[in-house]
Scaffold this active site. Structure first.
Site, PDB file in Angstrom:
ATOM      1  N   GLY A 274       0.829  -1.208   0.000  1.00  8.24           N
ATOM      2  CA  GLY A 274       0.000   0.000   0.000  1.00  8.24           C
ATOM      3  C   GLY A 274       0.862   1.257   0.000  1.00  8.24           C
TER       4      GLY A 274
ATOM      5  N   GLY B 145      -0.249   4.987  -0.899  1.00 13.74           N
ATOM      6  CA  GLY B 145      -1.275   5.688  -0.130  1.00 13.74           C
ATOM      7  C   GLY B 145      -0.713   6.841   0.681  1.00 13.74           C
ATOM      8  N   GLN B 146      -1.595   7.427   1.500  1.00 11.66           N
ATOM      9  CA  GLN B 146      -1.230   8.639   2.246  1.00 11.66           C
ATOM     10  C   GLN B 146      -0.055   8.387   3.195  1.00 11.66           C
ATOM     11  OE1 GLN B 146      -4.016   9.881   5.209  1.00 11.66           O
ATOM     12  NE2 GLN B 146      -3.199  11.964   5.355  1.00 11.66           N
TER      13      GLN B 146
ATOM     14  N   ASP C 219       2.199  -1.659  -4.564  1.00 12.82           N
ATOM     15  CA  ASP C 219       0.804  -1.222  -4.515  1.00 12.82           C
ATOM     16  C   ASP C 219       0.077  -1.876  -5.677  1.00 12.82           C
ATOM     17  OD1 ASP C 219      -1.641   0.321  -4.120  1.00 12.82           O
ATOM     18  OD2 ASP C 219      -0.385   1.685  -2.968  1.00 12.82           O
TER      19      ASP C 219
ATOM     20  N   ASP D 266      -1.273  -7.048  -5.774  1.00 12.84           N
ATOM     21  CA  ASP D 266      -2.660  -7.115  -5.305  1.00 12.84           C
ATOM     22  C   ASP D 266      -2.648  -8.061  -4.113  1.00 12.84           C
ATOM     23  OD1 ASP D 266      -5.277  -7.703  -4.797  1.00 12.84           O
ATOM     24  OD2 ASP D 266      -5.819  -8.107  -6.887  1.00 12.84           O
TER      25      ASP D 266
ATOM     26  N   TYR E  43     -14.256  -1.494   7.542  1.00 11.64           N
ATOM     27  CA  TYR E  43     -12.848  -1.130   7.771  1.00 11.64           C
ATOM     28  C   TYR E  43     -12.449  -1.445   9.216  1.00 11.64           C
ATOM     29  CZ  TYR E  43      -8.999   2.303   8.418  1.00 11.64           C
ATOM     30  OH  TYR E  43      -7.834   2.949   8.715  1.00 11.64           O
TER      31      TYR E  43
ATOM     32  N   LYS F 105      -9.850  -4.310  10.486  1.00 11.09           N
ATOM     33  CA  LYS F 105      -8.622  -3.891  11.177  1.00 11.09           C
ATOM     34  C   LYS F 105      -8.484  -4.623  12.529  1.00 11.09           C
ATOM     35  CE  LYS F 105      -6.449  -1.034   8.421  1.00 11.09           C
ATOM     36  NZ  LYS F 105      -5.039  -1.147   8.041  1.00 11.09           N
TER      37      LYS F 105
HETATM   38  N1  SER Z   1      -8.423   7.875   8.624  1.00 11.48           N
HETATM   39  C1  SER Z   1      -9.171   6.663   8.716  1.00 11.48           C
HETATM   40  C2  SER Z   1     -10.491   6.795   8.084  1.00 11.48           C
HETATM   41  O1  SER Z   1     -11.032   7.879   8.116  1.00 11.48           O
HETATM   42  C3  SER Z   1      -9.341   6.269  10.142  1.00 11.48           C
HETATM   43  O2  SER Z   1      -8.379   5.356  10.463  1.00 11.48           O
HETATM   44  O3  SER Z   1     -11.010   5.853   7.599  1.00 11.48           O
END
Ligand code: SER
Length: 314
Positions: A7, A10-11, A31, A49, A138, A142
């Site tokens: 990943g 990503g940010q 990624d 992937d 999510y 997690k």
């Molecule tokens: N920044 C994340 C989200 O907004 C939270 O872990 O999904």
């Protein structure tokens, strides 16, 4: 040290690559799609992937990293648009990464968990150990990632460690998070002078500036295992209301106009998250301490954003 980052586009990934590379590590980025930055960076990028177990195993075997930073995931808001795909990427992807690391004798896996593992009812200051009632796929995946990683540690001795991050703010745009209103206030104030936030002005969640978040990952990775009393740690920095962030942005970017139009679905997710995290165990076990509050973040972030956004207001 040889490191593989999943990943990586990503940010968190894009900034993490920079600091690991600067530290002198041999960093391999991966990624599912290569971002434009991949062309500019002086390090190997691999298409990966994470839902393909054989593909993950083949890359981990080929790179043979000592440490894997597993960041690949779909965030909370985008995850609710397709919970089944989110499960495949976040849940199966994490199992595939852990299994590939076990099979290929990777020494350590660092995992990014989140405030989204929590859900009501919550106390004002939320500790590491509390009943977990996530409201998003999510968050569900997690938690499962945390538990799987801890299982791999106990069962196979894979040195799995994780932080539960607050919403993160940086000069890299986030993709599909519910905490995005906070970074977007800064981006849009500079880019176009106004922003309509999708939350209520009193929305309050834990937030953190990216340099602190990256330092948390690196410091947790470097901590002696015998000092750790657990595999997963809350880390915290500051918890402003959305109105306080808007006021801070308006102070620093004269003329910026930030308004509020709450989106019921995303506001409900925000309402289900902690207002503040208790990170005393991270402080005690591996010396975690945040360096930026809202004002210090603004002072550091705005010049970086002005450089990135052509024509940004000064
Ligand atoms: N920044 C994340 C989200 O907004 C939270 O872990 O999904």
């Amino acid at each position: 040290m040889k490191i593989l980052v999943t990943g990586a586009g990503g940010q968190v990934g894009l900034d993490l690559l920079r600091i690991l590379h600067a530290r002198g590590d041999e960093v391999h980025a991966s990624d599912v799609a290569l971002p434009p930055e991949a062309l500019q960076q002086d390090l190997p990028w691999h298409r990966l992937d994470v839902t393909g177990a054989a593909e993950v195993d083949a890359l981990v075997a080929a790179v043979a990293p000592e440490v894997v930073f597993h960041l690949a995931a779909i965030l909370s808001a985008r995850g609710e648009a397709d919970p089944q795909r989110t499960y495949a990427i976040n849940q199966n992807g994490t199992l595939n990464v852990l299994e590939a690391c076990r099979r290929n004798s990777v020494r350590q896996v660092i995992f990014t968990s989140t405030i989204a593992v929590f859900g009501p009812p919550l106390p004002d200051l939320v500790p590491d150990d509390i009943a977990l009632h996530p409201t998003t796929m999510y968050g569900v995946t997690k938690i499962a990632g945390e538990l799987l990683g801890d299982y791999y540690f106990r069962r196979y001795g894979l040195d799995f460690r994780a932080v539960r991050f607050p919403g993160l703010i940086s000069a890299v745009l986030p993709g599909g998070g519910t905490s995005d209103y906070a970074p977007l206030m800064y981006f849009e104030a500079l880019r176009v002078g106004h922003y309509e936030a999708f939350c209520r002005p009193d929305a309050t969640i834990p937030l953190m500036y990216m340099p602190d978040a990256l330092r948390a990952l690196v410091e947790l990775s470097e901590a002696p295992r015998e000092r750790l009393t657990r595999s997963v740690y809350n880390v915290a920095a500051f918890s402003p209301t959305a109105r306080e962030i808007a006021d801070e942005v308006a102070r620093a970017v004269p003329g910026a106009d930030i308004t509020f139009k709450p989106d019921p679905a995303r506001q409900a997710i925000l309402d289900s998250w902690p207002k503040a995290l208790d990170d005393s165990l991270a402080r005690r076990d591996w010396g975690w301490i945040p360096r930026h509050d809202l004002q210090a973040m603004t002072a550091d972030l705005l010049p970086k954003l002005r450089e990135l956004l052509p024509g940004a207001s000064t």
